[in-house]
Design an enzyme around this catalytic site. Sequence first.
Site, PDB file in Angstrom:
ATOM      1  N   SER A 148     -14.713 -36.257  -8.073  1.00  0.00           N
ATOM      2  CA  SER A 148     -15.373 -37.495  -8.514  1.00  0.00           C
ATOM      3  C   SER A 148     -16.781 -37.575  -7.928  1.00  0.00           C
ATOM      4  O   SER A 148     -17.705 -38.073  -8.584  1.00  0.00           O
ATOM      5  CB  SER A 148     -14.549 -38.724  -8.119  1.00  0.00           C
ATOM      6  OG  SER A 148     -14.297 -38.706  -6.733  1.00  0.00           O
ATOM      7  N   GLU A 202     -10.171 -20.255  -5.615  1.00  0.00           N
ATOM      8  CA  GLU A 202     -10.333 -21.371  -4.665  1.00  0.00           C
ATOM      9  C   GLU A 202     -10.938 -20.858  -3.370  1.00  0.00           C
ATOM     10  O   GLU A 202     -10.504 -19.823  -2.831  1.00  0.00           O
ATOM     11  CB  GLU A 202      -8.958 -22.001  -4.420  1.00  0.00           C
ATOM     12  CG  GLU A 202      -8.988 -23.485  -4.272  1.00  0.00           C
ATOM     13  CD  GLU A 202      -9.390 -24.200  -5.566  1.00  0.00           C
ATOM     14  OE1 GLU A 202     -10.594 -24.542  -5.683  1.00  0.00           O
ATOM     15  OE2 GLU A 202      -8.528 -24.426  -6.413  1.00  0.00           O
ATOM     16  N   GLU A 247     -25.383 -33.459  -2.110  1.00  0.00           N
ATOM     17  CA  GLU A 247     -24.106 -33.458  -1.362  1.00  0.00           C
ATOM     18  C   GLU A 247     -24.263 -32.718  -0.027  1.00  0.00           C
ATOM     19  O   GLU A 247     -23.828 -33.195   1.010  1.00  0.00           O
ATOM     20  CB  GLU A 247     -23.039 -32.789  -2.229  1.00  0.00           C
ATOM     21  CG  GLU A 247     -21.678 -32.678  -1.587  1.00  0.00           C
ATOM     22  CD  GLU A 247     -20.723 -33.798  -1.955  1.00  0.00           C
ATOM     23  OE1 GLU A 247     -20.843 -34.336  -3.066  1.00  0.00           O
ATOM     24  OE2 GLU A 247     -19.861 -34.122  -1.127  1.00  0.00           O
ATOM     25  N   ASP A 253     -18.147 -27.341  -8.354  1.00  0.00           N
ATOM     26  CA  ASP A 253     -17.833 -28.642  -8.954  1.00  0.00           C
ATOM     27  C   ASP A 253     -18.999 -29.146  -9.818  1.00  0.00           C
ATOM     28  O   ASP A 253     -18.801 -29.639 -10.929  1.00  0.00           O
ATOM     29  CB  ASP A 253     -17.528 -29.674  -7.859  1.00  0.00           C
ATOM     30  CG  ASP A 253     -16.452 -29.191  -6.904  1.00  0.00           C
ATOM     31  OD1 ASP A 253     -15.731 -28.244  -7.268  1.00  0.00           O
ATOM     32  OD2 ASP A 253     -16.342 -29.751  -5.803  1.00  0.00           O
ATOM     33  N   GLY A 281     -10.723 -39.002  -4.446  1.00  0.00           N
ATOM     34  CA  GLY A 281     -10.017 -38.440  -3.284  1.00  0.00           C
ATOM     35  C   GLY A 281      -8.799 -37.627  -3.686  1.00  0.00           C
ATOM     36  O   GLY A 281      -7.903 -37.400  -2.880  1.00  0.00           O
ATOM     37  N   TYR A 301     -12.816 -27.777   6.288  1.00  0.00           N
ATOM     38  CA  TYR A 301     -13.538 -27.040   5.242  1.00  0.00           C
ATOM     39  C   TYR A 301     -14.688 -26.253   5.880  1.00  0.00           C
ATOM     40  O   TYR A 301     -14.855 -25.059   5.638  1.00  0.00           O
ATOM     41  CB  TYR A 301     -14.051 -28.038   4.204  1.00  0.00           C
ATOM     42  CG  TYR A 301     -14.758 -27.432   3.011  1.00  0.00           C
ATOM     43  CD1 TYR A 301     -14.057 -27.113   1.849  1.00  0.00           C
ATOM     44  CD2 TYR A 301     -16.130 -27.199   3.020  1.00  0.00           C
ATOM     45  CE1 TYR A 301     -14.705 -26.569   0.739  1.00  0.00           C
ATOM     46  CE2 TYR A 301     -16.783 -26.660   1.930  1.00  0.00           C
ATOM     47  CZ  TYR A 301     -16.073 -26.351   0.787  1.00  0.00           C
ATOM     48  OH  TYR A 301     -16.719 -25.821  -0.311  1.00  0.00           O
ATOM     49  N   GLY A 360      -9.075 -34.559  -5.196  1.00  0.00           N
ATOM     50  CA  GLY A 360      -9.465 -33.156  -5.388  1.00  0.00           C
ATOM     51  C   GLY A 360      -9.964 -32.883  -6.791  1.00  0.00           C
ATOM     52  O   GLY A 360      -9.924 -31.748  -7.262  1.00  0.00           O
ATOM     53  N   LEU A 361     -10.457 -33.918  -7.491  1.00  0.00           N
ATOM     54  CA  LEU A 361     -10.902 -33.746  -8.886  1.00  0.00           C
ATOM     55  C   LEU A 361     -12.414 -33.923  -9.027  1.00  0.00           C
ATOM     56  O   LEU A 361     -12.915 -34.131 -10.132  1.00  0.00           O
ATOM     57  CB  LEU A 361     -10.139 -34.721  -9.799  1.00  0.00           C
ATOM     58  CG  LEU A 361      -8.614 -34.524  -9.791  1.00  0.00           C
ATOM     59  CD1 LEU A 361      -7.910 -35.649 -10.534  1.00  0.00           C
ATOM     60  CD2 LEU A 361      -8.234 -33.174 -10.389  1.00  0.00           C
TER      61      LEU A 361
HETATM   62  C1  GLA Z   1     -14.311 -28.249  -2.892  1.00  0.00           C
HETATM   63  C2  GLA Z   1     -15.785 -27.860  -2.895  1.00  0.00           C
HETATM   64  C3  GLA Z   1     -16.015 -26.663  -3.833  1.00  0.00           C
HETATM   65  C4  GLA Z   1     -15.050 -25.515  -3.522  1.00  0.00           C
HETATM   66  C5  GLA Z   1     -13.621 -26.022  -3.431  1.00  0.00           C
HETATM   67  C6  GLA Z   1     -12.655 -24.958  -2.981  1.00  0.00           C
HETATM   68  O1  GLA Z   1     -13.942 -28.737  -4.151  1.00  0.00           O
HETATM   69  O2  GLA Z   1     -16.565 -28.944  -3.313  1.00  0.00           O
HETATM   70  O3  GLA Z   1     -17.355 -26.249  -3.735  1.00  0.00           O
HETATM   71  O4  GLA Z   1     -15.435 -24.845  -2.353  1.00  0.00           O
HETATM   72  O5  GLA Z   1     -13.508 -27.121  -2.536  1.00  0.00           O
HETATM   73  O6  GLA Z   1     -12.537 -23.965  -3.955  1.00  0.00           O
END
Ligand code: GLA
Length: 386
Positions: free
Chosen positions: A126, A33, A159, A171, A121, A220, A123-124
């Site tokens: 979408s 992560e 994005e 992702d 929303g 972030y 963390g998956l």
């Molecule tokens: C989000 C970002 C990814 C990655 C994660 C953390 O999902 O879109 O690129 O940085 O956070 O691992």
Amino acid sequence: MAREAVFAAFRKTANQAPEAAVYAPGRVNLIGEHTDYNEGFVLPAAVDRGVALAARRVAGDTFTLHAVDLGDSCTFPRGSLQRDPKHPWADYFKGVVWALSNRGINIPACEAAITGDIPQGAGLSSSAAYEVATVLLLRTLDGFELSSLEVAQLARQAENGFVGVACGIMDQMASTFGEKGRALLLDCRSLARETVALPLGLKIVVAGSGVRHSLASSEYNQRRAECEEGVRILSASLPTVHALRDVMPEDLARFLPALPPVVARRCRHVVSENARVGQAVTAMRSGDTDRLKTLMAASHASLRDDYEVSCPELDILVELALALPYCHGARLTGAGFGGSTVNLVEADAIEPFSETIVSGYRQRSGRVAEIHVFEPSAGARVLAPG
Ligand code: GLA
């Protein structure tokens, strides 16, 4: 299911059959992560929920989009692509049109319907699923050349450059290259990848905390800047360091005192997390689920204490899960700041797991945990007419 629903949804809104339909899955990250934008390693799996789009080309220069699940529609001209706070869901589609035109690919306008069955929303990913599906849709409609790798890269450019989120590549790669029953070990520098089977008898269970922090995107970006600061300082003494990926744990130990305390903690997370990805793959391949549990717990602790992207609700979910003997791994998944945890649970213990987590979480946080059982699944694909 979004895949079946999208044909009927398009017919209903556009009064005719679509010319093309596509689907792209969301993802869950098992470990690795905040390593992707540090050119490190990640181990996500595409899940069996995602976003489906169907479309027809239209004459003229105006795109029409229907967000089926929101009951909302909008139009926009190809000539002036702008983010629209009234229809923020359309920005991802526009971002892809924008990124394509930056590559010199100017596509004809179309009418498209969008539907999904992946929680938003949480963390998956979408949004990555939506962007990857859009690239694939436009490639299918218009027949321009673009490799699968370029599909993922272009979705990320949409994005980064249009939607304005400085995410890494994990992702979009997971959504594009997912494989049934397997996780994807990805080197985010070379983009080399291999797949790893889930240990036999384990299921991926995601627990949504129901928490979403409004500062997630600025936090972030701040983490990214802190990592860059670490690289800047470390590379003065270690010229081979171009990204935190290049820092070995032993080197970091030597140079930690030279870094400002916050930057030192951020670097310690990234360097140790990168090492954990390789160790987790070895544990998965040898079926060493105790080791996997220890590594995932260490990942969560590092994200909580050193990277500071967890929150009390995610910590509660992980603590509850780690106490259960039939759970072989639990940690926050995705960027953090709310969102979900990922858990590896024995297939015949899903029910007691879900009950224990939901009731324990309610008692300790007053909130409702949303539980999903996911199958690692194939990546983005074109759908045959239904
Ligand atoms: C989000 C970002 C990814 C990655 C994660 C953390 O999902 O879109 O690129 O940085 O956070 O691992």
